[in-house]
Design an enzyme around this catalytic site. Structure first.
Site, short mmCIF file in Angstrom:
data_model
loop_
_atom_site.label_atom_id
_atom_site.label_comp_id
_atom_site.label_asym_id
_atom_site.label_seq_id
_atom_site.Cartn_x
_atom_site.Cartn_y
_atom_site.Cartn_z
CB CYS A 186 44.20 23.33 51.58
SG CYS A 186 43.18 22.35 52.69
CD GLU A 231 44.15 24.00 59.84
OE1 GLU A 231 44.82 23.53 58.89
OE2 GLU A 231 44.14 23.50 60.97
CD GLU A 279 46.99 26.52 47.73
OE1 GLU A 279 46.76 27.73 47.93
OE2 GLU A 279 46.40 25.63 48.34
CE LYS A 304 35.37 37.31 55.47
NZ LYS A 304 34.65 36.67 54.34
P1 NAD Z 1 41.30 33.63 50.67
O1 NAD Z 1 42.47 33.74 51.58
O2 NAD Z 1 41.22 34.53 49.51
O3 NAD Z 1 39.95 33.84 51.47
C1 NAD Z 1 39.68 33.12 52.65
C2 NAD Z 1 38.80 33.97 53.53
O4 NAD Z 1 39.52 35.14 53.91
C3 NAD Z 1 37.51 34.44 52.86
O5 NAD Z 1 36.48 34.43 53.81
C4 NAD Z 1 37.86 35.87 52.45
O6 NAD Z 1 36.72 36.70 52.38
C5 NAD Z 1 38.75 36.28 53.59
N1 NAD Z 1 39.66 37.38 53.26
C6 NAD Z 1 40.15 37.73 52.05
N2 NAD Z 1 40.95 38.80 52.16
C7 NAD Z 1 40.97 39.14 53.47
C8 NAD Z 1 41.62 40.14 54.22
N3 NAD Z 1 42.43 41.04 53.64
N4 NAD Z 1 41.44 40.17 55.55
C9 NAD Z 1 40.65 39.27 56.13
N5 NAD Z 1 40.00 38.28 55.50
C10 NAD Z 1 40.17 38.21 54.17
O7 NAD Z 1 41.24 32.10 50.24
P2 NAD Z 1 40.15 31.39 49.33
O8 NAD Z 1 40.47 31.69 47.90
O9 NAD Z 1 38.78 31.66 49.81
O10 NAD Z 1 40.43 29.85 49.65
C11 NAD Z 1 41.42 29.15 49.03
C12 NAD Z 1 42.65 29.06 49.92
O11 NAD Z 1 42.29 28.47 51.16
C13 NAD Z 1 43.70 28.16 49.33
O12 NAD Z 1 44.96 28.73 49.53
C14 NAD Z 1 43.54 26.87 50.14
O13 NAD Z 1 44.69 26.08 50.17
C15 NAD Z 1 43.18 27.41 51.47
N6 NAD Z 1 42.51 26.39 52.28
C16 NAD Z 1 43.19 25.87 53.33
C17 NAD Z 1 42.61 24.86 54.10
C18 NAD Z 1 43.33 24.26 55.26
O14 NAD Z 1 42.68 23.65 56.08
N7 NAD Z 1 44.64 24.38 55.36
C19 NAD Z 1 41.32 24.42 53.80
C20 NAD Z 1 40.65 24.99 52.72
C21 NAD Z 1 41.27 25.99 51.97
#
Ligand code: NAD
Length: 500
Positions: free
Chosen positions: A296, A262, A393, A186
């Site tokens: 991130c 992650e 962040e 997804k």
């Molecule tokens: P997010 O957590 O809002 O979304 C990430 C994914 O989770 C998306 O596909 C989203 O549709 C899904 N999602 C959202 N709510 C959900 C739920 N209740 N249940 C299941 N899935 C759900 O994060 P974002 O805004 O897309 O990305 C930014 C975040 O990702 C930041 O915190 C960043 O630091 C982190 N990030 C971490 C890494 C790493 O490798 N550590 C890499 C890139 C981004």
């Protein structure tokens, strides 16, 4: 078969805007679709299938149905699919980069860099697929041989964020294919198009139907909860926010599912008194500005020794103020838009909060008029460590600088302990950056930093050959490197009596 139309990005016309299940492109059962918007122009690029729990169930059932057969394929066959996919991606760099820039906003040059980085995960895991090893020992009494084998963990749930639309997918899909796992994938709802291109490429590379199933949705909670509670999946690999990661960890407890997380970061970037300042500025330009600050790994808190604070801040402000901001699809643009209006509002309020607590604006800080979700490169000096952006962040092009140490005593070792305490004062622990020319100081400080990765005199740690991941609330497990494939393998040991 439906395809979408875009006025500005010809390659988007070729994308299937549907769900990819069992090797076929199918609309959501409800027929619903959602808009994918270009954050630089606010133009609708495509209308993509909006899956619900019923679509999700069908996708995961498909993955589960194909697991045994896929696990039985020869590792070399899996490896060759990944090699072919790597080559296909590298043959289409410009096209994939233009899709990525259109849906996510990063400048084309950076998008091309991500295509190469993302493709490299496939080449890396193509090489790993045929190197899955085990162990062979004997019990202490000599009575049993212990044969340790590795098997694919089983059907996987892969969930990715919007900020690296290709690489976050290949970093999970690559090892899952290599290990012999089937999967439901997804991508983020803000940036699904690159993942749909990827599904097409993997099909062309020979991936059998049902191994990869791609589900796009505006209701991630409904889709993912269906998967987490189904009992069909054996592993969830998630990249995204710590908040959602914690929800998934709670859900994973229901079936004791294996997890890779992650999550978010709050990276300290430390410039010691003895740092090579131009090199530190170069490092920060990458650690801060890669992906328009939406990573991130982004340097969130910049700690600079007071003996070099003015010089460093001046050098950095000149570089940041000179960056070209605009639509990333335009040649020469170095800073694109943020991904959505909410992101701009958040960055703006964090900057306002810091300024209201005494920070001084050295450049940027004023949001331009639209269209597009832009925020300018911004440098804040004299930031109060209690300001909101030190514990959140930022996810935008804002460098927040805090001084440490005594300006008149650059060699006082107490400054190292002072900055380490500041750096570790966060629940996150993904990455930290250290700039110094003293090997002993670097060794001591990198050991004391509570993070999974340390950039030493560099602002870039991401590489497919490296074990990427964090500690504390930044996550569990590692992606890439030698450890990456282990996340998708279960250990099984065979006890074999020795017959005398
Ligand atoms: P997010 O957590 O809002 O979304 C990430 C994914 O989770 C998306 O596909 C989203 O549709 C899904 N999602 C959202 N709510 C959900 C739920 N209740 N249940 C299941 N899935 C759900 O994060 P974002 O805004 O897309 O990305 C930014 C975040 O990702 C930041 O915190 C960043 O630091 C982190 N990030 C971490 C890494 C790493 O490798 N550590 C890499 C890139 C981004």
């Amino acid at each position: 078969m439906t395809t979408v139309e875009s006025r500005t990005v010809p390659s988007i016309e070729k994308i299937h805007p549907d769900l990819y299940i069992d090797g076929a492109w199918t609309p959501a059962a409800s027929g619903k679709r959602f808009d994918v918007v270009n954050p630089a122009t606010e133009e609708v690029l495509a209308r993509v299938a909006d899956a619900d729990a019923a679509d999700a169930r069908r996708a995961l059932q498909t993955a589960a149905d194909h697991q045994a057969q896929w696990a039985a394929t020869a590792p070399r066959a899996r490896s060759e699919i990944l090699y072919r996919a790597h080559q296909l991606i590298m043959g289409r760099v410009d096209e994939i980069a233009s899709v990525m820039t259109a849906e996510m906003g990063k400048p084309l040059a950076e998008a091309k860099g991500e295509v190469a980085y993302g493709a490299e995960f496939f080449r890396w895991f193509a090489e790993e697929a045929v190197r899955i090893g085990g162990d062979h020992t004997t019990t202490g009494d000599g009575g049993n041989r212990i044969i340790v084998t590795k098997q694919p963990v089983g059907p996987c749930i892969l969930i990715t964020p919007w900020n690296f639309p290709l690489a976050m997918g290949t970093r999970k899909i690559g090892p899952a294919i290599a290990a012999g796992c089937t999967m439901v994938f997804k991508p983020a709802e803000l940036t699904p198009l690159t993942s749909l291109v990827l599904a097409d490429i993997l099909t062309e590379a020979g991936l059998p139907a049902g191994v990869l199933n791609v589900v796009t949705t505006t209701d991630p909670s409904a889709v993912v909860t269906e998967w987490m509670d189904s009992g069909l999946a054996r592993k969830v690999s998630f990249t995204g926010s710590t908040e959602v990661g914690k929800t998934l960890l709670r859900q994973a407890a229901g079936t004791v599912m294996r997890t890779s997380m992650e999550l978010g970061g709050n990276a300290p970037f430390i410039v010691c008194a003895d740092a090579d300042l131009p090199r530190a500025v170069d490092g920060l330009m990458i650690a801060k500005m890669r992906n328009i600050g939406q990573a991130c790994t982004a340097a969130n808190r910049v700690f600079v020794h007071r003996s070099v604070l003015d010089e460093f801040t001046g050098l950095l402000s000149d570089r940041m103020a000179a960056l070209e901001v605009g639509d990333g699809a335009t040649e020469g643009i170095q800073v694109g838009p943020l991904v959505e209006p909410k992101a701009v509002a958040k960055v703006e309020s964090l900057v306002d909060d810091a300024v209201s607590r005494g920070a001084s604006l050295r450049c940027g800080g004023t949001r331009p008029d639209g269209p597009g979700y832009f925020y300018p490169p911004t440098v804040l000096a004299d930031v109060d460590p209690a300001a909101d952006l030190m514990s959140t962040e930022i996810f935008g092009p804002v460098a927040a600088i805090v001084g440490f140490g005594d300006a008149g005593h650059p060699t006082d070792p107490a400054a190292d302990d002072e900055v380490l305490a500041l750096a570790n004062d966060t629940p996150w622990g993904l990455v930290g950056y250290l700039f110094s020319q003293d090997a002993d100081r670097l060794e001591r400080m990198s050991a004391a930093l509570e993070v999974g990765m340390v950039g030493i005199n560099t602002g870039l740690v991401s590489n497919p050959a490296a074990p990427f991941g964090g500690i504390k609330e930044s996550g569990l497990g590692r992606e890439g490197g030698r450890l990456g494939i282990e996340e998708f393998l279960d250990v099984k040991y065979l006890a074999v009596p020795v017959r005398r």
